[in-house]
Design an enzyme around this catalytic site. Structure first.
Site, PDB file in Angstrom:
ATOM      1  CD  GLU A 275      14.610  -5.483   3.735  1.00  0.00           C
ATOM      2  OE1 GLU A 275      15.742  -5.170   4.144  1.00  0.00           O
ATOM      3  OE2 GLU A 275      14.218  -5.275   2.563  1.00  0.00           O
TER       4      GLU A 275
ATOM      5  CG  HIS B 170      11.013  -4.981   0.918  1.00  0.00           C
ATOM      6  ND1 HIS B 170      11.825  -4.225   1.723  1.00  0.00           N
ATOM      7  CD2 HIS B 170       9.876  -4.240   0.732  1.00  0.00           C
ATOM      8  CE1 HIS B 170      11.209  -3.077   2.013  1.00  0.00           C
ATOM      9  NE2 HIS B 170      10.028  -3.068   1.430  1.00  0.00           N
TER      10      HIS B 170
HETATM   11  N1  PCA Z   1       6.011  -1.259   0.257  1.00  0.00           N
HETATM   12  C1  PCA Z   1       6.361   0.035   0.834  1.00  0.00           C
HETATM   13  C2  PCA Z   1       5.279   0.322   1.828  1.00  0.00           C
HETATM   14  C3  PCA Z   1       4.170  -0.621   1.527  1.00  0.00           C
HETATM   15  C4  PCA Z   1       4.753  -1.622   0.609  1.00  0.00           C
HETATM   16  O1  PCA Z   1       4.196  -2.633   0.212  1.00  0.00           O
HETATM   17  C5  PCA Z   1       7.776   0.069   1.395  1.00  0.00           C
HETATM   18  O2  PCA Z   1       8.646  -0.670   0.903  1.00  0.00           O
HETATM   19  O3  PCA Z   1       8.038   0.847   2.306  1.00  0.00           O
END
Ligand code: PCA
Length: 213
Positions: free
Chosen positions: A78, A165
């Site tokens: 990110e 992510h």
């Molecule tokens: N993903 C969520 C919150 C916790 C996680 O593992 C998100 O992308 O906000």
């Protein structure tokens, strides 16, 4: 050098969160880098406090928070967190804030300070699908990246920080239906590459990783 890597607990009715599964499997030492880990609750109210306590305890030079992004097919570094909480589902405290700031009167956004493009290049060289992402959403992951970079503004022990992510793991897709997935061993390998690249360099590559839309 010390790194702190965090994962989140399961949320949204899921039984597992691949982020904490992967973080739990990291090696404790990567060359000269000591790797510390923590699990954060998927909670707007509690996650930043747990993160700050871990940073205070470990005093890391690098912090990488990791979260699940179901539906994505790549390891996504990110670039930015925005000062907004806007939840489509409830968090693990049953809370669903709409259009609230992460930090009242804070800046609109913070950039991650890890060398995200160099990390993406390192991941691809290792045969792992990776991308720079320009949105971490508006749920708890965006919240924690914003909180992390806000803590970095005035923390007595300086650190660089970022957010990864990750896709679903195959067993989640086997249960819940069609979506991309990535084996947990590949996610672990990817996190270790990100830590090694981030420890080795402070400046980023100047490569085009932007998005048209
Ligand atoms: N993903 C969520 C919150 C916790 C996680 O593992 C998100 O992308 O906000």
């Amino acid at each position: 050098m010390k790194a702190l890597v965090t994962g989140f607990d399961p949320f949204g009715g899921d039984k597992v969160n691949p982020s904490s599964l992967a973080v739990g499997r990291l090696r404790k030492r990567l060359g000269g880098l000591a790797v510390h880990t923590a699990e954060l609750p998927t909670s707007y109210a509690r996650s930043a406090g747990v993160l700050r306590a871990a940073i205070d305890r470990v005093k890391p030079e690098l912090v990488l928070c990791v979260g699940q992004a179901g539906g994505r097919s790549e390891l996504c570094l990110e670039r930015v967190a925005i000062n907004v909480q806007d939840a489509r589902i409830r968090d693990n405290d049953g809370k669903q804030p709409i259009d609230r700031p992460v930090v009242k009167d804070g800046p609109a956004a913070y950039f991650a300070t890890l060398p995200i493009k160099a990390c993406v290049a390192g991941l691809r060289e290792a045969g792992l699908p990776a991308a720079v992402s320009n949105t971490a959403g508006t749920f708890v992951c965006n919240h924690i990246l914003y909180a992390l970079m806000d803590i970095a503004q005035d923390h007595p022990a300086p650190f660089r920080g970022g957010f990864l992510h990750i896709p679903f793991v195959p067993e989640q897709v086997a249960r819940a239906g069609a979506a991309p997935s990535m084996a947990i061993d590949d996610v672990v390998r990817g996190i270790e590459i990100i830590l090694e690249v981030s420890a080795a360099r402070t400046s980023d590559l100047r490569t085009a990783e932007g998005a048209i839309s």
